[in-house]
Design a protein around this motif. Structure first.
Motif, mmCIF file in Angstrom:
data_model
loop_
_atom_site.group_PDB
_atom_site.id
_atom_site.type_symbol
_atom_site.label_atom_id
_atom_site.label_comp_id
_atom_site.label_asym_id
_atom_site.label_seq_id
_atom_site.Cartn_x
_atom_site.Cartn_y
_atom_site.Cartn_z
ATOM 1 N N GLU A 1 41.812 46.068 36.579
ATOM 2 C CA GLU A 1 40.576 45.460 37.061
ATOM 3 C C GLU A 1 40.014 44.554 35.973
ATOM 4 O OE1 GLU A 1 36.377 46.720 39.179
ATOM 5 O OE2 GLU A 1 37.878 48.254 38.769
ATOM 6 N N ILE A 2 39.589 43.371 36.385
ATOM 7 C CA ILE A 2 39.075 42.361 35.459
ATOM 8 C C ILE A 2 37.600 42.126 35.749
ATOM 9 C CG2 ILE A 2 39.301 39.942 34.763
ATOM 10 C CD1 ILE A 2 42.239 40.169 35.473
ATOM 11 N N ALA A 3 36.846 41.799 34.724
ATOM 12 C CA ALA A 3 35.422 41.481 34.825
ATOM 13 C C ALA A 3 34.637 42.650 35.421
ATOM 14 C CB ALA A 3 35.202 40.199 35.627
ATOM 15 N N ILE A 4 34.836 43.820 34.849
ATOM 16 C CA ILE A 4 34.174 45.030 35.338
ATOM 17 C C ILE A 4 32.660 44.925 35.197
ATOM 18 C CG2 ILE A 4 33.894 47.509 34.923
ATOM 19 C CD1 ILE A 4 36.861 47.523 34.083
ATOM 20 N N GLY A 5 32.180 44.320 34.124
ATOM 21 C CA GLY A 5 30.742 44.218 33.891
ATOM 22 C C GLY A 5 30.071 43.050 34.595
ATOM 23 N N ALA A 6 30.852 42.241 35.314
ATOM 24 C CA ALA A 6 30.302 41.059 35.987
ATOM 25 C C ALA A 6 29.695 41.428 37.334
ATOM 26 C CB ALA A 6 31.403 40.022 36.182
ATOM 27 N N THR A 7 28.834 40.563 37.826
ATOM 28 C CA THR A 7 28.275 40.737 39.160
ATOM 29 C C THR A 7 29.305 40.269 40.190
ATOM 30 O OG1 THR A 7 27.320 38.518 39.267
ATOM 31 C CG2 THR A 7 25.943 40.262 38.293
ATOM 32 N N GLU A 8 29.048 40.558 41.461
ATOM 33 C CA GLU A 8 29.970 40.133 42.517
ATOM 34 C C GLU A 8 30.117 38.619 42.545
ATOM 35 O OE1 GLU A 8 30.093 41.972 46.384
ATOM 36 O OE2 GLU A 8 28.699 43.504 45.692
ATOM 37 N N ILE A 9 29.014 37.911 42.402
ATOM 38 C CA ILE A 9 29.053 36.440 42.424
ATOM 39 C C ILE A 9 29.844 35.917 41.230
ATOM 40 C CG2 ILE A 9 27.612 34.370 42.217
ATOM 41 C CD1 ILE A 9 25.520 35.936 43.890
ATOM 42 N N GLU A 10 29.678 36.535 40.065
ATOM 43 C CA GLU A 10 30.439 36.118 38.878
ATOM 44 C C GLU A 10 31.930 36.374 39.074
ATOM 45 O OE1 GLU A 10 27.216 36.734 35.263
ATOM 46 O OE2 GLU A 10 28.274 38.497 36.052
ATOM 47 N N ARG A 11 32.291 37.512 39.694
ATOM 48 C CA ARG A 11 33.717 37.789 39.953
ATOM 49 C C ARG A 11 34.295 36.789 40.945
ATOM 50 N NH1 ARG A 11 32.331 43.314 38.840
ATOM 51 N NH2 ARG A 11 31.502 43.612 40.932
ATOM 52 N N GLU A 12 33.519 36.415 41.954
ATOM 53 C CA GLU A 12 33.986 35.406 42.914
ATOM 54 C C GLU A 12 34.218 34.079 42.211
ATOM 55 O OE1 GLU A 12 30.941 35.401 45.917
ATOM 56 O OE2 GLU A 12 31.567 37.366 46.686
ATOM 57 N N TRP A 13 33.291 33.686 41.322
ATOM 58 C CA TRP A 13 33.457 32.456 40.554
ATOM 59 C C TRP A 13 34.706 32.539 39.673
ATOM 60 C CZ3 TRP A 13 33.628 32.071 35.259
ATOM 61 C CH2 TRP A 13 33.769 30.769 34.765
ATOM 62 N N LEU A 14 34.869 33.669 38.974
ATOM 63 C CA LEU A 14 36.009 33.845 38.069
ATOM 64 C C LEU A 14 37.325 33.814 38.838
ATOM 65 C CD1 LEU A 14 36.982 34.326 35.191
ATOM 66 C CD2 LEU A 14 36.660 36.769 35.561
ATOM 67 N N PHE A 15 37.372 34.442 40.000
ATOM 68 C CA PHE A 15 38.573 34.430 40.836
ATOM 69 C C PHE A 15 38.945 32.993 41.203
ATOM 70 C CE2 PHE A 15 40.396 34.709 45.215
ATOM 71 C CZ PHE A 15 41.609 35.262 44.866
ATOM 72 N N SER A 16 37.979 32.208 41.658
ATOM 73 C CA SER A 16 38.238 30.800 42.012
ATOM 74 C C SER A 16 38.674 30.002 40.794
ATOM 75 C CB SER A 16 36.994 30.171 42.623
ATOM 76 O OG SER A 16 36.641 30.807 43.801
ATOM 77 N N PHE A 17 38.014 30.236 39.651
ATOM 78 C CA PHE A 17 38.337 29.528 38.415
ATOM 79 C C PHE A 17 39.774 29.821 37.985
ATOM 80 C CE2 PHE A 17 38.259 29.153 33.743
ATOM 81 C CZ PHE A 17 37.804 27.842 33.623
ATOM 82 N N LEU A 18 40.166 31.091 38.022
ATOM 83 C CA LEU A 18 41.528 31.454 37.627
ATOM 84 C C LEU A 18 42.558 30.945 38.622
ATOM 85 C CD1 LEU A 18 40.940 35.110 36.342
ATOM 86 C CD2 LEU A 18 41.386 33.062 34.966
ATOM 87 N N GLN A 19 42.237 30.989 39.912
ATOM 88 C CA GLN A 19 43.162 30.455 40.924
ATOM 89 C C GLN A 19 43.418 28.981 40.701
ATOM 90 O OE1 GLN A 19 41.642 31.468 44.850
ATOM 91 N NE2 GLN A 19 43.496 32.683 45.166
ATOM 92 N N ARG A 20 42.359 28.209 40.416
ATOM 93 C CA ARG A 20 42.535 26.777 40.156
ATOM 94 C C ARG A 20 43.427 26.532 38.954
ATOM 95 N NH1 ARG A 20 37.098 26.316 40.523
ATOM 96 N NH2 ARG A 20 37.008 25.895 38.315
ATOM 97 N N ASN A 21 43.297 27.363 37.935
ATOM 98 C CA ASN A 21 44.057 27.152 36.702
ATOM 99 C C ASN A 21 45.485 27.694 36.756
ATOM 100 O OD1 ASN A 21 42.360 25.971 34.353
ATOM 101 N ND2 ASN A 21 40.957 27.256 35.499
#
Length: 189
Positions: A167-187
Motif C-alpha cells: 500500500e502506497i500513500a497510507i497517510g494521504a487523504t483519498e483525494i491525494e491518493r487519487e491525484w497520486l494514482f493519476s500522476f504515477l499512471q501518466r509517468n
C-alpha cells in the motif's frame, strides 16, 4: 491532471538526482500520544526508584528469590516503557517515492505512533508499535499492477510486489491518493 498536488495538500514534489521525488507525510499521530508520553516519563521516575530499591536489597543480600524474579519483570517493563517513550516522541519520516524510470522506488518512512483505543486488530496495533521501514524497488512489470482500490474505509493505492500487496500513500487523504494514482499512471504508462 496537474503535476502539482491538490490545494491544501502537504505532499511535496521536487527533484532528487535528476528524478522526480514525492514526499507523502504520514500525519501528526494525535495529541493523545503526548499525554501518554508525559505519563510514562513520570512513571519512569517511580520505576527508577523501585528498581534502585530492589537492586540495593538484592546486592546487600537481603532480597529473596521473589525479589530477584520481580526485578527481572520490572526491568522488562522499564525497557518497554522506555521504548514507548522513544516511539511517542520519535519524529515521523515521510513516505518517499522516487520516479527513477523505468523503475519506481518506495521508502515507506516511519509513521508516528498513533494511540487508537478503538483499534480492533491486535496485529495492527503491534505493527504500529514496531514499524518496519522498507525500501522497495518496483520493476516495470510490477507497476502494471498499480490500482486504486475502493474499500469500505476509503480508497487504497496498491502495487503488487511478488506475493505481497504494497500500500502506497497510507497517510494521504483519498483525494491525494487519487491525484497520486493519476500522476504515477501518466509517468509510467
Amino acid at each position: 491532471m496537474s503535476s502539482t498536488p491538490p490545494q491544501g495538500s502537504e505532499i511535496k514534489v521536487d527533484t532528487l538526482n535528476g528524478h522526480q521525488h514525492i514526499l507523502v507525510p504520514h500525519g501528526k499521530g494525535g495529541a493523545m500520544r503526548y499525554f501518554i508520553g508525559l505519563f510514562l516519563l513520570f512513571w519512569m521516575g517511580g520505576w527508577f526508584m523501585g528498581f534502585t530499591s530492589a537492586f540495593s536489597q538484592i546486592s546487600s543480600g537481603d532480597g529473596g528469590a521473589f525479589l530477584v524474579f520481580w526485578l527481572g519483570g520490572w526491568s522488562v517493563g522499564g525497557l518497554f516503557a522506555g521504548y514507548m517513550i522513544y516511539r511517542v516522541f520519535e519524529k515521523s519520516i515521510p513516505e518517499q517515492l522516487l520516479l527513477n524510470r523505468p523503475s519506481l522506488s518506495l521508502d515507506t518512512g516511519v509513521p508516528p505512533l498513533k494511540i487508537d483505543f478503538g483499534m480492533r486488530s491486535q496485529k495492527k496495533y503491534w505493527k504500529s508499535m514496531f514499524p518496519k521501514r522498507k525500501r522497495i524497488e518496483f520493476l516495470p512489470s510490477e507497476l502494471k499492477t498499480m490500482k486504486l482500490r475502493e474499500t469500505d474505509s476509503g480508497n487504497r493505492l496498491t502495487i503488487d510486489k511478488g506475493a505481497e500487496r504494497v500500500e502506497i500513500a497510507i497517510g494521504a487523504t483519498e483525494i491525494e491518493r487519487e491525484w497520486l494514482f493519476s500522476f504515477l499512471q501518466r509517468n509510467y504508462s
